[in-house]
Design an enzyme around this catalytic site. Structure first.
Site, short mmCIF file in Angstrom:
data_model
loop_
_atom_site.label_atom_id
_atom_site.label_comp_id
_atom_site.label_asym_id
_atom_site.label_seq_id
_atom_site.Cartn_x
_atom_site.Cartn_y
_atom_site.Cartn_z
N CYS A 2 0.84 -1.21 0.00
CA CYS A 2 0.00 0.00 0.00
C CYS A 2 0.88 1.26 0.00
CB CYS A 2 -0.87 0.00 1.25
SG CYS A 2 -1.88 -1.47 1.39
N ARG A 27 3.20 1.09 -7.72
CA ARG A 27 3.28 -0.04 -6.79
C ARG A 27 2.04 -0.91 -6.84
NH1 ARG A 27 6.57 3.26 -6.35
NH2 ARG A 27 8.45 3.36 -5.11
N TRP A 75 -3.46 -1.98 -1.55
CA TRP A 75 -3.21 -3.25 -2.24
C TRP A 75 -3.79 -4.30 -1.30
CZ3 TRP A 75 -1.30 -5.47 -6.66
CH2 TRP A 75 -0.91 -6.80 -6.60
N ASN A 101 -0.32 0.33 6.30
CA ASN A 101 0.36 -0.52 5.33
C ASN A 101 0.99 -1.65 6.13
OD1 ASN A 101 1.65 -1.60 3.18
ND2 ASN A 101 3.28 -0.05 3.08
N GLY A 102 0.73 -2.90 5.73
CA GLY A 102 1.30 -4.04 6.45
C GLY A 102 0.24 -5.10 6.68
N GLU A 482 13.58 -23.21 -13.33
CA GLU A 482 13.33 -21.79 -13.07
C GLU A 482 14.56 -20.96 -13.45
OE1 GLU A 482 10.84 -20.17 -12.77
OE2 GLU A 482 11.46 -18.24 -11.97
N LYS A 486 14.33 -17.89 -16.21
CA LYS A 486 14.75 -16.52 -15.84
C LYS A 486 15.77 -16.01 -16.84
CE LYS A 486 12.33 -15.10 -13.49
NZ LYS A 486 11.32 -16.09 -13.54
N GLU A 489 14.20 -15.47 -20.52
CA GLU A 489 13.19 -14.42 -20.75
C GLU A 489 13.76 -13.02 -20.64
OE1 GLU A 489 9.90 -14.21 -18.02
OE2 GLU A 489 11.04 -15.11 -16.41
N HIS A 505 21.34 -39.43 -22.70
CA HIS A 505 20.40 -40.01 -23.67
C HIS A 505 20.22 -39.12 -24.89
CE1 HIS A 505 19.51 -43.26 -20.92
NE2 HIS A 505 19.42 -42.37 -19.95
N LYS A 604 3.32 -9.17 -18.55
CA LYS A 604 3.34 -9.58 -17.14
C LYS A 604 2.25 -10.61 -16.86
CE LYS A 604 4.60 -9.80 -12.92
NZ LYS A 604 5.80 -10.62 -12.62
C1 AGP Z 1 7.91 -15.77 -15.13
O1 AGP Z 1 9.09 -15.01 -14.94
C2 AGP Z 1 7.19 -15.38 -16.38
N1 AGP Z 1 6.99 -13.99 -16.43
C3 AGP Z 1 5.97 -16.23 -16.71
O2 AGP Z 1 6.45 -17.53 -16.96
C4 AGP Z 1 4.88 -16.33 -15.62
O3 AGP Z 1 5.36 -17.08 -14.53
C5 AGP Z 1 3.69 -17.09 -16.25
O4 AGP Z 1 3.21 -16.33 -17.33
C6 AGP Z 1 2.53 -17.32 -15.25
O5 AGP Z 1 2.01 -16.09 -14.85
P1 AGP Z 1 1.01 -16.07 -13.57
O6 AGP Z 1 1.80 -16.57 -12.40
O7 AGP Z 1 0.56 -14.67 -13.43
O8 AGP Z 1 -0.13 -17.02 -13.88
#
Ligand code: AGP
Length: 609
Positions: A2, A27, A75, A101-102, A482, A486, A489, A505, A604
């Site tokens: 928040c 934010r 938020w 906030n918290g 993961e 990272k 992307e 394999h 996002k």
């Molecule tokens: C992760 O860094 C990516 N931006 C992407 O894989 C993300 O995790 C995926 O699109 C799922 O998004 P969500 O968690 O909002 O469902």
């Protein structure tokens, strides 16, 4: 997270409050409000949705008279996004008005106490409870602001940054803080409060940082601090030399680095929300359903899917239940055979990912109970699931998820431990040991972040790499997934995560001189096996980076660059091993001069198929 802004001075307060809230918009929030003291009373105006609605309701603040006020962008953590839940919150007679906030962990206990004392509640927020608790002490003991606030602080468990006005103390703003950010800006004939620097940078660069468990009082001409005993204490001012853009990111170069550094707090806040003393309390989750489970399916996309992979290992080990993980885009089209007494766990930061939402609806059609783990309160997936456990990562701005990923892991650990308890599979002593290990994770993540310059140095050597592989076994394979995503992307470098035992394999034919291979070795029982795989690829020219626990120094006989992570319960290793991988991806992207926060072709939240 928040946003809080307050003002006491010679100018009309409302326009300044709105301007400050505007500076905190990035934010993320779902509602906003201001309260301003005019010559007679405290006037409160709130609006759900965009801040512009508050501008419109107040004629850009010009319609609200008064020189002292508080403002807030919310938020949601407790209580759906709505105007009634928006801050400021007030005692019924308007005696006390405040913003927060918290997260207040024991808000239900305090609410029950106040209900017994005759208080009523109009919202479902923890904040209203805090404000009415201050009012209660004010009236019960006839206390002044300092004593009423500090008595409330002693009773409240959790984190808070509070800005409060008292009807009988016009032109004063009172603040209190524990673990949530709050700064005091000092001007000429005017003073400010903010949850973050950008809100007041236009007015002053001279700030005071109020300490934990301290109280502050602001008027137009005076700033006073008090400790919990009510004694006056002093703080030295600090001059802020950030420009507006740097202030927007908390002084970090990118939101991603800011959010990587917010992980200790996000993990701590998420744990706080579901751990009450020595108990795990997952509000809204039917424990009889958990107890009778026969199978769990974990479904998500991207990093959320990788959380599910790591969570599978934890859940199966602790609960003895079979756990399947699935990409949502696969699950929704493969006509999954869901056995009775199944629970489908949908993991999603945004709560709006189209494939994950479709998977949720399919699971419900097939009669499974759907539990979602979501970061955005009131999002589609949160609303349509049978029960939802919110992560408390706060708004995540960078496209590449970090703090949301880490908080999703925490929720899965707690869920696994609670199911194991309900099934009588987790003895008290083991439970206590695991809880102790969990409580150490935020500080251990903090310690790993102190090592970032070393990662930065190594990353700069691989900005021009063509292929980077991540390998591991078991949970380490999930972690490598993961790490690879990272990197891909945000650096646009081709990368693959591979089960270390599978390399022979076929994939091992890809390795050439200098190919970077990152080995993840957090599971002691698989350590030697993975080392053997690393030796295999090294003999074919690969350059090896290893991520393993302190004490496994034998790895230096094999790996060229070693990153050590603190030891913890092996179920929780993902939370630590992922940190250097996030930093590696970040610094390679920075070394390439790329747009870290907004990588090409990505959004996002993927709200379309
Ligand atoms: C992760 O860094 C990516 N931006 C992407 O894989 C993300 O995790 C995926 O699109 C799922 O998004 P969500 O968690 O909002 O469902």
């Amino acid at each position: 997270m928040c946003g809080i802004v307050s003002y006491a001075g010679f100018r009309q307060a409302a326009p300044i409050l709105l301007d400050g809230l505007r500076k905190l918009e990035s934010r993320g929030y779902d509602s906003a409000g201001i309260a301003v003291r005019n010559s007679r009373e405290i006037v409160t105006i709130k609006a759900q949705g965009r801040l512009q609605r508050l501008y419109d309701k107040t004629d850009n603040g010009n319609a609200v008279e008064g020189f002292c006020g508080i403002g807030h962008t919310r938020w949601a953590t407790h209580g759906e996004p709505s105007e009634i839940n928006a801050h400021p919150h007030a005692s019924d007679d308007g005696n006390v008005v405040g913003v927060h906030n918290g997260i207040i962990e024991n808000y239900q206990e305090l609410k029950d106490k106040l209900l017994r004392k005759g208080y009523h509640f109009y919202s479902t927020t923890d904040t209203e409870v805090a404000i009415k608790l201050v009012d209660y002490y004010w009236k019960k003991y006839g206390l002044g602001p300092v004593d009423a606030i500090n008595r409330a602080m002693v009773r409240i468990r959790g984190s808070y940054a509070l800005a409060i006005m008292f009807r009988d103390h016009p032109n004063e703003v009172w603040v209190a803080r524990k673990d949530s950010p709050l700064i005091i800006g000092a001007g000429e004939g005017e003073n400010f409060v903010a949850s973050d620097v950008p809100a007041i940078l236009n007015y002053t660069r001279k700030v005071y940082y109020i300490g934990n468990m301290e109280i502050g009082r602001l008027t137009a001409d005076d700033i006073t601090f008090y400790n919990l005993d009510g004694d006056v204490i002093t703080h030295d001012p600090v001059m802020i030399d950030w420009d507006a853009e740097a202030a927007e990111k908390g002084g970090f170069e990118h939101y991603m680095l800011k959010e990587i550094h917010e992980q200790p707090t996000a993990v701590r806040e998420t744990m706080r929300s579901y751990v009450d003393g020595d108990r795990i309390v997952l509000e809204g989750v039917d424990e009889s359903m958990l107890r009778d489970l026969e199978r769990i399916y974990i479904v998500g996309c991207g990093s959320a899917y990788h959380v599910g992979m790591a969570g599978k290992a934890v859940l199966e080990d602790l609960t003895d239940l079979p756990v399947e993980t699935d990409l949502a885009s696969e699950f929704r089209y493969r006509n999954p055979k869901l056995v009775k007494n199944s629970m489908v766990v949908i993991i999603s930061q945004s709560g709006e990912t189209a494939d994950s939402l479709a998977a949720l609806r399919l699971a419900k059609e097939k009669g499974a109970t759907v539990l979602s783990i979501v970061n955005v309160v009131g999002s589609s997936i949160a609303r349509e699931s049978d029960c939802c456990i919110y992560t408390h990562a706060g708004p995540e701005i960078s496209v590449a998820t970090t703090k949301a990923y880490s908080t999703q892991l925490i929720v899965l650990y707690l869920l696994a431990m609670r199911i194991a308890q309900l099934k009588g599979l987790l003895p008290d002593e083991s439970f206590s040991q695991m809880m102790a290990a969990l409580s150490k994770l935020p500080d251990q993540i903090e310690r790993l972040l102190e090592d970032k310059e070393r990662i930065q140095w190594f990353a700069s050597k691989y900005a021009n790499a063509k292929d980077i592989f991540f390998i591991g076994r078991g949970m380490d394979y999930a972690i490598s997934m993961e790490g690879s995503l990272k990197l891909k992307e945000i650096s646009y470098i081709h990368s693959e995560a591979y089960a270390a035992g599978e390399l022979k394999h076929g994939t091992i034919s890809l390795f050439e001189d200098g190919t970077l291979v990152v080995g993840i070795l957090t599971q002691q029982a698989l350590f030697e096996k993975t080392v053997s795989n690393m030796v295999e690829v090294k003999s074919r020219g690969a350059y090896l980076m290893a991520v393993t626990c302190y004490g496994n120094y034998s790895i230096e006989d094999t790996a060229n660059f070693c990153v050590y992570i603190p030891k913890t319960d092996e179920h929780f290793m993902t939370s630590l091993a992922v940190i250097p991988l996030q930093l590696l991806a970040y610094y390679i992207s920075v070394a390439k001069g790329l747009n870290v926060d907004k990588p090409r072709n990505l959004a996002k939240s993927v709200t379309v198929e």
